[in-house]
Write a protein that holds these residues in place. Structure first.
Motif, short mmCIF file in Angstrom:
data_model
loop_
_atom_site.label_atom_id
_atom_site.label_comp_id
_atom_site.label_asym_id
_atom_site.label_seq_id
_atom_site.Cartn_x
_atom_site.Cartn_y
_atom_site.Cartn_z
N SER A 150 92.60 113.49 42.00
CA SER A 150 92.25 114.11 43.28
C SER A 150 92.12 113.04 44.34
O SER A 150 91.66 111.93 44.05
CB SER A 150 90.93 114.87 43.18
OG SER A 150 91.00 115.85 42.18
N THR A 151 92.52 113.36 45.55
CA THR A 151 92.44 112.41 46.65
C THR A 151 91.42 112.90 47.66
O THR A 151 91.39 114.09 48.01
CB THR A 151 93.81 112.24 47.33
OG1 THR A 151 94.74 111.77 46.37
CG2 THR A 151 93.71 111.24 48.48
N TYR A 152 90.58 112.00 48.11
CA TYR A 152 89.57 112.29 49.11
C TYR A 152 89.75 111.31 50.26
O TYR A 152 90.41 110.29 50.12
CB TYR A 152 88.16 112.12 48.51
CG TYR A 152 87.98 112.90 47.24
CD1 TYR A 152 87.50 114.20 47.27
CD2 TYR A 152 88.28 112.33 46.00
CE1 TYR A 152 87.34 114.92 46.09
CE2 TYR A 152 88.13 113.04 44.83
CZ TYR A 152 87.66 114.33 44.88
OH TYR A 152 87.50 115.04 43.71
N VAL A 153 89.14 111.62 51.40
CA VAL A 153 89.15 110.68 52.52
C VAL A 153 87.71 110.31 52.84
O VAL A 153 86.85 111.18 52.99
CB VAL A 153 89.84 111.26 53.76
CG1 VAL A 153 89.76 110.28 54.93
CG2 VAL A 153 91.31 111.56 53.45
N VAL A 154 87.47 109.01 52.90
CA VAL A 154 86.12 108.48 53.16
C VAL A 154 86.15 107.66 54.44
O VAL A 154 87.04 106.82 54.63
CB VAL A 154 85.66 107.61 51.97
CG1 VAL A 154 84.37 106.87 52.29
CG2 VAL A 154 85.48 108.48 50.73
N THR A 155 85.18 107.89 55.30
CA THR A 155 85.10 107.12 56.55
C THR A 155 83.96 106.11 56.48
O THR A 155 83.01 106.27 55.73
CB THR A 155 84.85 108.04 57.76
OG1 THR A 155 83.63 108.75 57.55
CG2 THR A 155 85.98 109.03 57.94
N ARG A 164 91.64 106.50 52.00
CA ARG A 164 91.95 107.41 50.89
C ARG A 164 91.38 106.89 49.57
O ARG A 164 91.51 105.71 49.26
CB ARG A 164 93.47 107.61 50.75
CG ARG A 164 94.02 108.48 51.86
CD ARG A 164 95.47 108.86 51.65
NE ARG A 164 95.95 109.56 52.83
CZ ARG A 164 95.77 110.86 53.05
NH1 ARG A 164 95.13 111.61 52.16
NH2 ARG A 164 96.21 111.42 54.15
N VAL A 165 90.77 107.82 48.83
CA VAL A 165 90.17 107.49 47.54
C VAL A 165 90.82 108.39 46.49
O VAL A 165 90.70 109.61 46.54
CB VAL A 165 88.64 107.74 47.57
CG1 VAL A 165 88.03 107.47 46.21
CG2 VAL A 165 87.99 106.86 48.64
N LEU A 166 91.53 107.77 45.56
CA LEU A 166 92.20 108.51 44.50
C LEU A 166 91.36 108.40 43.23
O LEU A 166 91.12 107.31 42.72
CB LEU A 166 93.59 107.92 44.24
CG LEU A 166 94.37 108.51 43.06
CD1 LEU A 166 94.72 109.97 43.31
CD2 LEU A 166 95.64 107.69 42.79
N VAL A 167 90.91 109.56 42.75
CA VAL A 167 90.03 109.57 41.59
C VAL A 167 90.76 110.19 40.40
O VAL A 167 91.30 111.30 40.50
CB VAL A 167 88.74 110.37 41.88
CG1 VAL A 167 87.83 110.37 40.65
CG2 VAL A 167 88.02 109.79 43.09
N THR A 168 90.78 109.48 39.30
CA THR A 168 91.35 109.99 38.05
C THR A 168 90.19 110.34 37.13
O THR A 168 89.30 109.51 36.90
CB THR A 168 92.23 108.92 37.38
OG1 THR A 168 93.23 108.49 38.31
CG2 THR A 168 92.89 109.47 36.14
N SER A 169 90.19 111.58 36.64
CA SER A 169 89.04 112.01 35.83
C SER A 169 89.47 112.95 34.72
O SER A 169 90.54 113.57 34.78
CB SER A 169 88.00 112.72 36.72
OG SER A 169 88.58 113.86 37.33
N GLU A 170 88.62 113.02 33.72
CA GLU A 170 88.78 114.03 32.68
C GLU A 170 88.17 115.31 33.22
O GLU A 170 86.97 115.37 33.47
CB GLU A 170 88.02 113.62 31.42
CG GLU A 170 88.56 112.35 30.78
CD GLU A 170 87.70 111.90 29.61
OE1 GLU A 170 86.74 112.60 29.27
OE2 GLU A 170 87.99 110.81 29.07
N GLY A 171 88.97 116.30 33.46
CA GLY A 171 88.46 117.53 34.03
C GLY A 171 88.29 117.41 35.53
O GLY A 171 88.46 116.34 36.12
N VAL A 172 87.96 118.54 36.16
CA VAL A 172 87.85 118.59 37.61
C VAL A 172 86.43 118.27 38.04
O VAL A 172 85.46 118.77 37.45
CB VAL A 172 88.25 120.00 38.13
CG1 VAL A 172 88.10 120.08 39.64
CG2 VAL A 172 89.68 120.31 37.71
#
Lengths: 68, 68
Positions: free
Chosen positions: B4-9, B41-49
């Motif tokens: 999932s990708t998020y945006v952080v300021t 942009r913050v790309l997070v790789t995770s097990e499950g959502v």
């Protein structure tokens, strides 16, 4: 006690300020380091006079540049 | 694995990036966090959502804001 002011470029946030304070604060004889992020001014309080090269080295270790 | 990708300021330097990576990386199930300082942009790789609130909370603990 001796007080000297330096100007450091490249600091952008509180983490940067903390890094500069930590590295300069570890120089022999340093008793206090105050940093103003916006102006880049670094006020160092020390026992005796520090060599500019010492302060510059510590600033570089922290990842920033001292303006000569 | 889920990505999932998020945006952080508010991030301004490598220390900021490291703080976000550390806090988000400590969330349960997270296996990787990549941060691009310039875009935020913050790309997070995770097990499950992950719940958005979890990620937002970790970002806030680090001292920054997640754009919803």
């Amino acid at each position: 006690m001796t007080q000297s002011t330096y100007v450091v470029t490249g600091m952008t946030c509180g983490h940067c300020v903390a890094s500069v304070k930590e590295e300069v604060g570890e120089l022999p004889g340093v008793r206090g380091v105050d940093v103003d992020l916006i102006s880049g001014r670094v006020l160092v309080t020390s026992e005796g006079v520090l060599a500019l090269e010492q302060v510059e080295g510590a600033v570089q270790v922290a990842g920033y540049q001292l303006v000569r």
